[in-house]
Write a protein that holds these residues in place. Structure first.
Motif, short mmCIF file in Angstrom:
data_model
loop_
_atom_site.label_atom_id
_atom_site.label_comp_id
_atom_site.label_asym_id
_atom_site.label_seq_id
_atom_site.Cartn_x
_atom_site.Cartn_y
_atom_site.Cartn_z
N PHE A 158 -3.16 -7.47 0.41
CA PHE A 158 -3.17 -6.03 -0.05
C PHE A 158 -4.56 -5.50 -0.05
O PHE A 158 -4.61 -4.17 0.32
CB PHE A 158 -2.66 -6.06 -1.46
CG PHE A 158 -1.05 -6.38 -1.54
CD1 PHE A 158 -0.08 -5.55 -1.16
CD2 PHE A 158 -0.63 -7.79 -1.98
CE1 PHE A 158 1.31 -5.86 -1.50
CE2 PHE A 158 0.60 -7.96 -1.96
CZ PHE A 158 1.71 -7.03 -1.56
N TYR A 159 -5.51 -6.03 -0.57
CA TYR A 159 -6.91 -5.74 -0.39
C TYR A 159 -7.25 -5.09 0.97
O TYR A 159 -7.82 -3.97 1.37
CB TYR A 159 -7.86 -6.45 -1.04
CG TYR A 159 -8.14 -6.40 -2.37
CD1 TYR A 159 -8.47 -5.11 -3.38
CD2 TYR A 159 -8.08 -7.83 -2.89
CE1 TYR A 159 -8.41 -5.31 -4.47
CE2 TYR A 159 -8.22 -7.84 -4.62
CZ TYR A 159 -8.50 -6.55 -5.14
OH TYR A 159 -8.67 -6.46 -6.53
N GLU A 160 -6.78 -6.02 1.98
CA GLU A 160 -7.35 -5.73 3.50
C GLU A 160 -6.60 -4.62 3.70
O GLU A 160 -6.80 -3.79 4.63
CB GLU A 160 -6.95 -6.90 4.12
CG GLU A 160 -7.64 -8.04 4.01
CD GLU A 160 -7.60 -9.54 4.66
OE1 GLU A 160 -6.36 -9.74 4.89
OE2 GLU A 160 -8.30 -10.43 4.68
N ARG A 161 -5.18 -4.46 3.54
CA ARG A 161 -4.25 -3.52 3.88
C ARG A 161 -5.05 -2.10 3.48
O ARG A 161 -5.00 -1.20 3.95
CB ARG A 161 -2.79 -3.72 3.37
CG ARG A 161 -1.93 -2.81 4.16
CD ARG A 161 -0.46 -3.37 4.03
NE ARG A 161 -0.07 -2.56 2.97
CZ ARG A 161 1.05 -3.25 2.38
NH1 ARG A 161 1.71 -4.29 2.49
NH2 ARG A 161 1.49 -2.47 1.11
N ALA A 162 -5.31 -2.24 2.23
CA ALA A 162 -5.92 -0.95 1.53
C ALA A 162 -7.37 -0.58 2.26
O ALA A 162 -7.37 0.90 2.74
CB ALA A 162 -6.38 -1.27 0.08
N LEU A 163 -8.27 -1.42 2.73
CA LEU A 163 -9.42 -1.21 3.33
C LEU A 163 -9.00 -0.80 5.04
O LEU A 163 -9.97 -0.05 5.17
CB LEU A 163 -10.36 -2.22 3.17
CG LEU A 163 -10.94 -2.38 1.79
CD1 LEU A 163 -11.69 -3.87 1.87
CD2 LEU A 163 -11.86 -0.91 1.46
N ASN A 164 -8.29 -0.97 5.45
CA ASN A 164 -7.87 -1.16 6.78
C ASN A 164 -7.10 0.52 6.85
O ASN A 164 -7.03 0.79 8.07
CB ASN A 164 -7.05 -1.88 7.47
CG ASN A 164 -8.04 -3.40 7.52
OD1 ASN A 164 -8.91 -3.09 7.74
ND2 ASN A 164 -7.44 -4.44 7.67
N GLY A 165 -6.50 0.99 5.88
CA GLY A 165 -5.64 2.12 5.63
C GLY A 165 -6.73 3.26 5.73
O GLY A 165 -7.77 3.10 5.63
N THR A 166 -5.92 4.64 5.47
CA THR A 166 -6.58 5.44 5.60
C THR A 166 -6.25 6.43 4.33
O THR A 166 -5.30 6.02 3.70
CB THR A 166 -6.21 6.72 6.65
OG1 THR A 166 -4.96 6.84 6.88
CG2 THR A 166 -6.91 5.85 7.98
N GLY A 167 -7.12 7.20 3.59
CA GLY A 167 -6.73 8.23 2.64
C GLY A 167 -7.06 7.63 1.18
O GLY A 167 -6.83 8.25 0.47
N LEU A 168 -7.82 6.19 1.25
CA LEU A 168 -8.04 5.87 -0.22
C LEU A 168 -9.42 6.38 -0.47
O LEU A 168 -10.06 6.83 0.00
CB LEU A 168 -8.47 4.36 0.27
CG LEU A 168 -8.25 3.55 -1.06
CD1 LEU A 168 -7.10 3.59 -1.58
CD2 LEU A 168 -8.65 2.16 -0.50
N ALA A 169 -9.01 7.13 -1.76
CA ALA A 169 -10.25 7.67 -2.75
C ALA A 169 -11.42 6.75 -2.54
O ALA A 169 -11.34 5.58 -2.62
CB ALA A 169 -9.73 8.07 -4.07
N ALA A 170 -12.47 7.33 -2.65
CA ALA A 170 -13.81 6.71 -2.53
C ALA A 170 -13.80 5.65 -3.81
O ALA A 170 -14.32 4.63 -3.24
CB ALA A 170 -15.00 7.81 -2.56
N VAL A 186 4.21 -4.09 -6.51
CA VAL A 186 4.59 -4.79 -5.33
C VAL A 186 5.78 -4.11 -4.38
O VAL A 186 5.66 -3.90 -3.16
CB VAL A 186 4.86 -6.28 -5.57
CG1 VAL A 186 5.35 -6.94 -4.40
CG2 VAL A 186 3.51 -6.94 -6.04
N GLY A 187 6.66 -3.58 -5.14
CA GLY A 187 7.91 -3.00 -4.50
C GLY A 187 7.51 -1.94 -3.97
O GLY A 187 8.00 -1.51 -2.61
N LEU A 188 6.58 -1.03 -4.41
CA LEU A 188 6.21 0.39 -3.88
C LEU A 188 5.56 -0.18 -2.74
O LEU A 188 5.57 0.56 -1.54
CB LEU A 188 5.37 1.04 -4.90
CG LEU A 188 6.21 1.87 -5.92
CD1 LEU A 188 5.12 2.19 -7.04
CD2 LEU A 188 6.88 3.08 -5.13
N ALA A 189 4.46 -1.03 -2.76
CA ALA A 189 3.77 -1.45 -1.66
C ALA A 189 4.65 -1.86 -0.21
O ALA A 189 4.27 -1.39 0.75
CB ALA A 189 2.66 -2.47 -1.91
#
Length: 169
Positions: A65-77, A33-36
């Motif tokens: 957090f899931y939404e942020r991950a999916l809306n971001g770029t560079g997430l491995a498949a 959580v701190g890293l995020a």
């Protein structure tokens, strides 16, 4: 703007936090959580923080957090797939069925025929009162993924009748 050394530090910290999570160390959640929070545009960190929340039964807190991950770029498949599955299943558990259907559908747009996404979609369809479509979806998943020789022997019939559950001669 972040420097390469900051990313290397974040990557090393992420690897340590994931290792702690895999060892089921309570400190892992705090670290993730701190890293995020320190790296709000890092989709991989957001995904790991979401996963950590989910694993602790903190489903509602996992959603952003899931939404942020999916809306971001560079997430491995593989992680993107996991984020669709995690968010869709979390929304379903929270009773947010229409949102779950939309997320799982988006996941299937990217990962067509994925059995896990389709299975969670079937559960969501059931929750939405669409039992016929839920059963059809599960029959197709079973036909496609079962290693049972009897299921495979009848695979063509299962696939045929999955969409014709009410047909009789």
């Amino acid at each position: 703007m972040s420097t390469d050394s900051e990313y290397e530090t974040a990557d090393a910290a992420l690897a340590r936090a994931v290792r702690l999570r895999e060892e089921r160390t309570p400190r892992a959640h705090e670290e993730l959580v701190g890293l995020a929070a320190r790296h709000p545009h890092d989709a991989a960190l957001a995904y790991q923080a979401a996963w950590s929340h989910d694993s602790l039964g903190l489903e509602a807190e996992a959603v952003p957090f899931y939404e942020r991950a999916l809306n971001g770029t560079g997430l491995a498949a593989q992680d993107r797939h996991g984020a669709f599955l995690g968010l869709g299943s979390t929304l379903r558990v929270l009773g947010r069925y229409e949102e779950a259907r939309e997320v799982l559908g988006r996941g299937l747009d990217e990962f067509a025929q994925d059995a896990a996404l389709r299975t969670f979609l079937a559960m969501t369809l059931y929750n939405l009162g669409e039992s016929r479509e839920a059963v059809r979806t599960l029959l197709l998943v079973a036909a496609a993924t079962s290693e049972d020789p009897q299921v495979q022997a009848y695979r063509p019939a299962i696939e045929y009748y999955a969409g014709r559950l009410d047909e009789t001669e």
